[in-house]
Design an enzyme around this catalytic site. Structure first.
Site, PDB file in Angstrom:
ATOM      1  N   GLU A 127     119.308  10.967 111.232  1.00 56.17           N
ATOM      2  CA  GLU A 127     120.597  11.157 111.902  1.00 56.17           C
ATOM      3  C   GLU A 127     120.470  11.991 113.174  1.00 56.17           C
ATOM      4  O   GLU A 127     121.468  12.490 113.693  1.00 56.17           O
ATOM      5  CB  GLU A 127     121.602  11.794 110.946  1.00 56.17           C
ATOM      6  CG  GLU A 127     121.908  10.898 109.765  1.00 56.17           C
ATOM      7  CD  GLU A 127     123.124  11.331 108.989  1.00 56.17           C
ATOM      8  OE1 GLU A 127     124.027  11.957 109.562  1.00 56.17           O
ATOM      9  OE2 GLU A 127     123.162  11.047 107.787  1.00 56.17           O
ATOM     10  N   LYS A 165     134.165   7.769 103.499  1.00 55.98           N
ATOM     11  CA  LYS A 165     133.298   6.814 104.204  1.00 55.98           C
ATOM     12  C   LYS A 165     133.870   5.420 103.998  1.00 55.98           C
ATOM     13  O   LYS A 165     134.025   4.970 102.857  1.00 55.98           O
ATOM     14  CB  LYS A 165     131.886   6.871 103.620  1.00 55.98           C
ATOM     15  CG  LYS A 165     131.122   8.163 103.919  1.00 55.98           C
ATOM     16  CD  LYS A 165     129.893   8.233 103.021  1.00 55.98           C
ATOM     17  CE  LYS A 165     128.898   9.277 103.470  1.00 55.98           C
ATOM     18  NZ  LYS A 165     127.867   9.524 102.410  1.00 55.98           N
TER      19      LYS A 165
HETATM   20  O1  LIG Z   1     125.154  11.792 102.397  1.00 54.42           O
HETATM   21  C1  LIG Z   1     125.828  11.644 103.412  1.00 54.42           C
HETATM   22  O2  LIG Z   1     126.831  12.314 103.575  1.00 54.42           O
HETATM   23  C2  LIG Z   1     125.493  10.563 104.436  1.00 54.42           C
HETATM   24  C3  LIG Z   1     125.628  11.046 105.832  1.00 54.42           C
HETATM   25  O3  LIG Z   1     124.881  12.231 106.072  1.00 54.42           O
HETATM   26  O4  LIG Z   1     124.214  10.030 104.197  1.00 54.42           O
HETATM   27  P1  LIG Z   1     124.069   8.496 103.713  1.00 54.42           P
HETATM   28  O5  LIG Z   1     124.811   7.667 104.696  1.00 54.42           O
HETATM   29  O6  LIG Z   1     122.582   8.234 103.693  1.00 54.42           O
HETATM   30  O7  LIG Z   1     124.677   8.429 102.344  1.00 54.42           O
HETATM   31 MG   LIG Z   2     126.648  13.309 101.588  1.00 51.85          MG
END
Ligand SMILES: O=C(O)[C@@H](CO)OP(=O)(O)O
Ligand SMILES: [Mg+2]
EC number: 4.2.1.11
Length: 434
Positions: A207, A342
């Site tokens: 990231e 998300k």
């Molecule tokens: O764990 C998280 O919060 C995300 C973003 O940092 O990671 P990933 O998209 O790999 O789940």
């Molecule tokens: Mg996370």
């Protein structure tokens, strides 16, 4: 009257910031206006997330191809959506949920459904001549996010490094978003100097944060980050605070309910792990901890919330997966005080906005988040303002797939002018009571 009905839907394979294939969808309306959506992708995915459909053919793209998801867009979703009015986002999302027919989008794939949902929203907004945040949020959409930005990236985003995934910072004393972002850039640059002085290599994790090579312990990340805050000229906590994403589901041992730091060869009982996090929260300027306990360790989470729930923000990511039923369980059990949001964990714009609404009405704080695999898509910058969510987490300041979200937030702030609201450290007033 312009015609908002969907005329055509296109889908194609493009590539994300990890060079993994992903799905891009264009929606074209009868009035000729376009909208585009792109699916992001996680690495430390929670087991309760909506399913990301991959081809699984090891001979091609490591099994990560998305031709099945694209086929689902073109042959199942498109025929059903063509002719529908793009302004009816909720109806269109409901239609796709029905077409899929599973609780976790495992039939069509969240990576087929979400880009369609996003593209429909953009098409409608574009046809109305509105920025997405204004279209989705209406006249009262005005709160700019307090940014949560990664400086060091470990865990699943930097193999063979440290166990903890994200060491991030949150500006506390900024008066607006643009200033907040500039402050974080100063910490990022200071961290570069601190890493160099400590003879740490300056590799870059997934990231855009620094890859923690040659670390002896996980705590070293906290030591270096606190040093970088000082080095940038900021008072820890007062000006600049630390946020952690422990992503502890990645190193939880389900068989006996313990947690293992591989780097340090240490295993903790859930009580010991809670103790460790409490000790760090005392010693370092930490204002937020995400996924402190595993996604299945509700008991550990109750313990952690009892200890820290009035002192700092406790975010559930893998624990809640933007899922209303799981958020409700957390609220009922009094676990955490914030929810990571998300879009692709749940799969449609409507369900994402519902999850934010539920989070807020439960007295929890929503934190909108990118995934570790991202693209030039900046939808979450708009979603954050649309929902007056107040916080946005997008990885680092460096790397374009991150910068597009931050730069778009700068533009939205300018667009809102005097009408914009920036809550700064007061965003935490609801959770920090002690
Ligand atoms: O764990 C998280 O919060 C995300 C973003 O940092 O990671 P990933 O998209 O790999 O789940
Ligand atoms: Mg996370």
């Amino acid at each position: 009257m312009t015609d908002f009905r969907i005329r055509e839907i296109k889908a194609r394979q493009i590539f994300d910031s990890r060079a993994n294939p992903t799905v891009e969808v264009d929606v074209i309306l009868e009035n000729g206006i376009h909208g585009r959506g792109i699916a992001p992708s996680g690495a430390s995915t929670g087991q309760f997330e909506a399913l990301e459909l991959r081809d699984g053919d090891p001979a091609r793209l490591d099994g990560k191809g998305v031709s099945k998801a694209i086929h689902n867009v073109l042959s199942v979703i498109a025929p059903a959506l063509i002719g529908m009015d793009a302004r009816n986002q909720a109806e269109i999302d409901r239609k796709m949920i029905e077409l899929d027919g599973t609780p976790n989008k495992s039939n069509l794939g969240a990576n087929a459904i979400l880009p369609c949902s996003m593209a429909v929203a953009y098409a409608a907004a574009n046809a109305m001549g509105l920025p997405l945040f204004r279209y989705l949020g209406g006249a009262n959409a005005k709160v700019l996010p307090v940014p949560m930005i990664q400086i060091i990236g470990g865990g699943a985003h930097a193999v063979n490094s440290i166990d903890i995934q994200d060491f991030l910072v949150i500006p506390m004393s900024a008066v607006n978003f643009a200033q907040a972002f500039e402050m974080v850039v100063n910490v990022y640059n200071a961290a570069k100097k601190v890493f160099t002085e400590h003879q740490k290599p300056l590799s870059i994790a997934d990231e855009g944060g620094f890859w923690p090579t040659d670390f002896k312990s996980n705590e070293e990340g906290l030591i270096l980050l606190t040093e970088a805050i000082h080095r940038a000229g900021y008072k820890p906590m007062e000006d600049m605070a630390i946020a952690l994403d422990i992503a502890s589901s990645e190193f939880y041992n389900a068989a006996d309910g313990t947690y293992t730091f591989r780097l340090e060869n240490r295993t903790f009982s859930r009580e010991e792990f809670v103790e460790l996090l409490c000790g760090w929260a005392e010693k370092y300027p930490i204002v937020s901890i995400e996924d402190g306990m595993s996604e299945v360790d509700w008991e550990g989470y109750q313990l952690l919330t009892k200890r820290l729930g009035n002192k700092i923000q406790l975010i559930g990511d893998d624990l809640f997966t933007t899922n209303r039923a799981r958020i409700q369980k957390g609220v009922d059990m009094g676990v955490c005080n914030a929810v990571l949001i998300k879009m692709n964990q749940i799969g449609t714009i409507t369900e994402t906005m519902d999850a934010i609404e539920q989070t807020k009405s439960s007295g929890y704080l929503p934190v909108i988040s990118a995934r570790s695999g991202e693209t030039e898509d900046a939808t979450i910058a708009h979603l954050t303002v649309a929902a007056n969510a107040g916080q946005l987490k997008v990885g680092s300041v460096a790397r374009s797939e991150r910068a597009v979200k931050w730069n778009e937030s700068i533009r939205i702030e300018e667009f809102l002018g005097e009408g914009g609201v920036y809550l700064s450290k007061h965003i935490f007033d609801r959770v920090i009571k002690e």
